[in-house]
Scaffold this motif. Structure first.
Motif, PDB file in Angstrom:
ATOM      1  N   ALA A  47       7.849  -3.845  12.350  1.00  0.00           N
ATOM      2  CA  ALA A  47       8.705  -4.933  11.891  1.00  0.00           C
ATOM      3  C   ALA A  47       8.362  -6.196  12.657  1.00  0.00           C
ATOM      4  O   ALA A  47       8.130  -6.156  13.865  1.00  0.00           O
ATOM      5  N   THR A  48       8.319  -7.316  11.964  1.00  0.00           N
ATOM      6  CA  THR A  48       7.971  -8.591  12.591  1.00  0.00           C
ATOM      7  C   THR A  48       8.891  -9.694  12.076  1.00  0.00           C
ATOM      8  O   THR A  48       9.589  -9.533  11.068  1.00  0.00           O
ATOM      9  N   ALA A  49       8.866 -10.818  12.781  1.00  0.00           N
ATOM     10  CA  ALA A  49       9.602 -11.997  12.337  1.00  0.00           C
ATOM     11  C   ALA A  49       8.863 -12.647  11.174  1.00  0.00           C
ATOM     12  O   ALA A  49       7.663 -12.443  10.985  1.00  0.00           O
ATOM     13  N   GLU A  50       9.599 -13.441  10.419  1.00  0.00           N
ATOM     14  CA  GLU A  50       8.996 -14.240   9.348  1.00  0.00           C
ATOM     15  C   GLU A  50       9.365 -15.698   9.572  1.00  0.00           C
ATOM     16  O   GLU A  50       9.913 -16.068  10.610  1.00  0.00           O
ATOM     17  N   PHE A  51       9.058 -16.541   8.602  1.00  0.00           N
ATOM     18  CA  PHE A  51       9.218 -17.983   8.733  1.00  0.00           C
ATOM     19  C   PHE A  51      10.653 -18.382   9.084  1.00  0.00           C
ATOM     20  O   PHE A  51      10.884 -19.291   9.881  1.00  0.00           O
ATOM     21  N   LEU A  52      11.624 -17.678   8.506  1.00  0.00           N
ATOM     22  CA  LEU A  52      13.034 -18.023   8.696  1.00  0.00           C
ATOM     23  C   LEU A  52      13.753 -17.016   9.571  1.00  0.00           C
ATOM     24  O   LEU A  52      13.404 -15.834   9.594  1.00  0.00           O
ATOM     25  N   GLU A  53      14.784 -17.503  10.262  1.00  0.00           N
ATOM     26  CA  GLU A  53      15.621 -16.624  11.094  1.00  0.00           C
ATOM     27  C   GLU A  53      16.443 -15.659  10.243  1.00  0.00           C
ATOM     28  O   GLU A  53      17.018 -14.712  10.760  1.00  0.00           O
ATOM     29  N   SER A  54      16.488 -15.893   8.955  1.00  0.00           N
ATOM     30  CA  SER A  54      17.227 -15.016   8.042  1.00  0.00           C
ATOM     31  C   SER A  54      16.327 -13.985   7.389  1.00  0.00           C
ATOM     32  O   SER A  54      16.737 -13.338   6.427  1.00  0.00           O
ATOM     33  N   GLN A  55      15.112 -13.799   7.913  1.00  0.00           N
ATOM     34  CA  GLN A  55      14.161 -12.881   7.309  1.00  0.00           C
ATOM     35  C   GLN A  55      13.633 -11.866   8.314  1.00  0.00           C
ATOM     36  O   GLN A  55      13.594 -12.126   9.523  1.00  0.00           O
ATOM     37  N   VAL A  56      13.200 -10.736   7.778  1.00  0.00           N
ATOM     38  CA  VAL A  56      12.478  -9.717   8.532  1.00  0.00           C
ATOM     39  C   VAL A  56      11.334  -9.235   7.649  1.00  0.00           C
ATOM     40  O   VAL A  56      11.501  -9.109   6.423  1.00  0.00           O
ATOM     41  N   GLU A  57      10.191  -8.978   8.250  1.00  0.00           N
ATOM     42  CA  GLU A  57       9.037  -8.471   7.499  1.00  0.00           C
ATOM     43  C   GLU A  57       8.649  -7.090   8.008  1.00  0.00           C
ATOM     44  O   GLU A  57       8.696  -6.834   9.215  1.00  0.00           O
ATOM     45  N   PHE A  58       8.280  -6.231   7.075  1.00  0.00           N
ATOM     46  CA  PHE A  58       7.742  -4.914   7.435  1.00  0.00           C
ATOM     47  C   PHE A  58       6.285  -4.869   7.035  1.00  0.00           C
ATOM     48  O   PHE A  58       5.932  -5.046   5.864  1.00  0.00           O
ATOM     49  N   THR A  59       5.421  -4.653   8.020  1.00  0.00           N
ATOM     50  CA  THR A  59       3.984  -4.494   7.785  1.00  0.00           C
ATOM     51  C   THR A  59       3.650  -3.021   7.938  1.00  0.00           C
ATOM     52  O   THR A  59       3.852  -2.441   9.009  1.00  0.00           O
ATOM     53  N   THR A  60       3.154  -2.399   6.890  1.00  0.00           N
ATOM     54  CA  THR A  60       2.879  -0.968   6.919  1.00  0.00           C
ATOM     55  C   THR A  60       1.562  -0.682   7.625  1.00  0.00           C
ATOM     56  O   THR A  60       0.788  -1.579   7.943  1.00  0.00           O
ATOM     57  N   GLY A  61       1.317   0.606   7.831  1.00  0.00           N
ATOM     58  CA  GLY A  61      -0.003   1.049   8.241  1.00  0.00           C
ATOM     59  C   GLY A  61      -0.935   1.081   7.048  1.00  0.00           C
ATOM     60  O   GLY A  61      -0.654   0.481   6.000  1.00  0.00           O
ATOM     61  N   ILE A  62      -2.039   1.779   7.193  1.00  0.00           N
ATOM     62  CA  ILE A  62      -3.048   1.867   6.136  1.00  0.00           C
ATOM     63  C   ILE A  62      -2.911   3.217   5.428  1.00  0.00           C
ATOM     64  O   ILE A  62      -2.819   4.264   6.081  1.00  0.00           O
ATOM     65  N   PHE A  63      -2.932   3.191   4.099  1.00  0.00           N
ATOM     66  CA  PHE A  63      -2.722   4.394   3.301  1.00  0.00           C
ATOM     67  C   PHE A  63      -3.825   4.573   2.259  1.00  0.00           C
ATOM     68  O   PHE A  63      -4.501   3.612   1.889  1.00  0.00           O
ATOM     69  N   THR A  64      -3.954   5.800   1.801  1.00  0.00           N
ATOM     70  CA  THR A  64      -4.650   6.079   0.549  1.00  0.00           C
ATOM     71  C   THR A  64      -3.680   6.687  -0.458  1.00  0.00           C
ATOM     72  O   THR A  64      -3.916   6.624  -1.661  1.00  0.00           O
ATOM     73  N   SER A  65      -2.577   7.258   0.025  1.00  0.00           N
ATOM     74  CA  SER A  65      -1.604   7.940  -0.818  1.00  0.00           C
ATOM     75  C   SER A  65      -0.428   7.026  -1.149  1.00  0.00           C
ATOM     76  O   SER A  65       0.255   6.519  -0.250  1.00  0.00           O
ATOM     77  N   LEU A  66      -0.176   6.822  -2.441  1.00  0.00           N
ATOM     78  CA  LEU A  66       0.963   6.021  -2.872  1.00  0.00           C
ATOM     79  C   LEU A  66       2.276   6.681  -2.462  1.00  0.00           C
ATOM     80  O   LEU A  66       3.209   5.995  -2.033  1.00  0.00           O
ATOM     81  N   ALA A  67       2.355   7.998  -2.567  1.00  0.00           N
ATOM     82  CA  ALA A  67       3.590   8.703  -2.214  1.00  0.00           C
ATOM     83  C   ALA A  67       3.931   8.528  -0.737  1.00  0.00           C
ATOM     84  O   ALA A  67       5.096   8.326  -0.377  1.00  0.00           O
ATOM     85  N   GLU A  68       2.921   8.589   0.136  1.00  0.00           N
ATOM     86  CA  GLU A  68       3.177   8.400   1.559  1.00  0.00           C
ATOM     87  C   GLU A  68       3.655   6.984   1.842  1.00  0.00           C
ATOM     88  O   GLU A  68       4.582   6.777   2.643  1.00  0.00           O
TER      89      GLU A  68
END
Length: 363
Positions: free
Chosen positions: A42-63
């Motif tokens: 989880a990381t900050a975004e442009f606004l104090e009212s936002q949160v961003e989730f950056t995933t890992g790397i996948f090959t499986s859509l279900a995962e």
């Protein structure tokens, strides 16, 4: 099979007014103590009212879908503990005139560049990164998949409201983004050298402090060996995000295969493609879209079916075909995120809309 990762942005909203709640730092502080599967963070975004989730790397859509859902549940729980709601929406229902920016040097630079436009830059999106062999291959893929960006936008429009009113657009976020010096569908490039030269020329012009600030709806990542597709609004639920991921990967893999086979990109003029993107932002899946093959307007469902035939082999290769079919059937039945937001608002005003946003983020 291509790898992928994604970035999902969320708004934190006051549950009564549905205006941004400036508690991103507090929520992120709590999230920083938690581990996420698949290497996400989880990381900050442009606004104090936002949160961003950056995933890992996948090959499986279900995962990937499982990780997205798990993060959304944690974020929603923390938001409720702060008397707010986490929402997957491209724009909040209502906003203040001047947002509170996250206290980062880069964001202060962007604020100084945007000036009066910063008040309207209260938007959240979903960005998908698809792995490519190298930057030359990435340019080849970009040149071929760019014509489908309006179709992807129509399927992912989820920002119908702005400052308490219905805009009449499915994606008002896409309209607000037009204020950036670079936006919309990227141009065609000769190769990676041409791409690099042209983006470097943009640095320092307008609100483009560096190449990472290029605002096209699809571009090559400056930090990863990926093609990044940024056309989608933030999505109500993880299933909608998964649909965007699967279709995007199918388009990029098909484009890479076409480039290897020597198939030329579709010839759609830049002015027509730009108008098609605006049209998709307005009408979404309710009306007609530009078919990039025939360059004529067809019903949204017909254009989506054409796109599915175009990427059929790639969906079979990834195994995503059945899940895409299931998610699309749900989309046609329930409508887009914008349709669902409008329906909730019609039935019960901001209160019912808040219930939808609050419940959907964890499904």
């Amino acid at each position: 099979m291509s790898t992928f990762g994604l970035e999902e942005e969320f708004f934190l909203l006051d549950p009564k007014t549905l205006q941004p709640a400036n508690i991103g730092s507090q929520v992120l502080n709590d999230l920083s103590t938690q581990a996420f599967g698949g290497g996400g963070r989880a990381t900050a975004e442009f606004l104090e009212s936002q949160v961003e989730f950056t995933t890992g790397i996948f090959t499986s859509l279900a995962e990937a879908e499982g990780d997205l859902r798990a993060f959304r549940i944690r974020l929603a729980t923390l938001a409720r503990s702060q008397n707010s709601i986490a929402a997957g929406t491209g724009t909040p229902f209502d906003t203040s005139t001047l947002p509170v920016l996250t206290d980062k040097a880069r964001y202060r630079v962007i604020e100084s560049e945007l000036r009066g436009a910063v008040g309207d830059h209260q938007i959240s999106g979903t960005h998908v990164h698809i792995g490519v062999p190298d930057r030359d291959a990435g340019v080849e893929a970009l040149n071929r998949m760019r014509v489908w960006l309006p179709t992807l936008l129509a399927l992912t429009g989820n920002s119908p409201f702005w400052r308490g009113s219905d805009t009449g657009f499915d994606s008002w976020r896409a309209v607000l983004l037009r204020r950036w010096p670079t936006n919309g569908c990227p141009p065609v490039f000769n190769d990676a050298t041409d791409y690099g030269r042209r983006i470097r020329e943009l640095v320092g012009v307008g609100a483009t402090p560096d190449t990472a600030a290029i605002g096209w709806s699809a571009r090559l990542s400056e930090s990863h060996p990926t093609l990044e597709v940024r056309v989608a609004d933030a999505q109500l639920d993880s299933g909608a995000t998964a649909l965007f991921v699967a279709l995007t990967r199918g388009l990029v893999e098909t484009a890479l295969a076409e480039a290897e086979a020597g198939t030329a990109p579709l010839n759609v003029s830049p002015e027509l493609l730009d108008a098609a993107l605006w049209h998709a932002a307005r009408d979404g899946i309710r009306g007609e879209l530009l078919d990039p093959i025939t360059r004529e307007r067809q019903s949204a469902r017909a254009v989506v079916q054409t796109m599915l035939r175009h990427i059929e082999a790639a969906l079979a290769e990834t195994g995503d075909g059945p899940r895409v079919a299931d998610l699309l059937e749900g989309l046609w039945q329930r409508g887009s995120g914008a349709d669902r937001q409008r329906r909730a608002y019609r039935h019960g005003g901001p209160s019912a809309l808040g219930v939808l946003l609050n419940s959907s983020v964890t499904t």
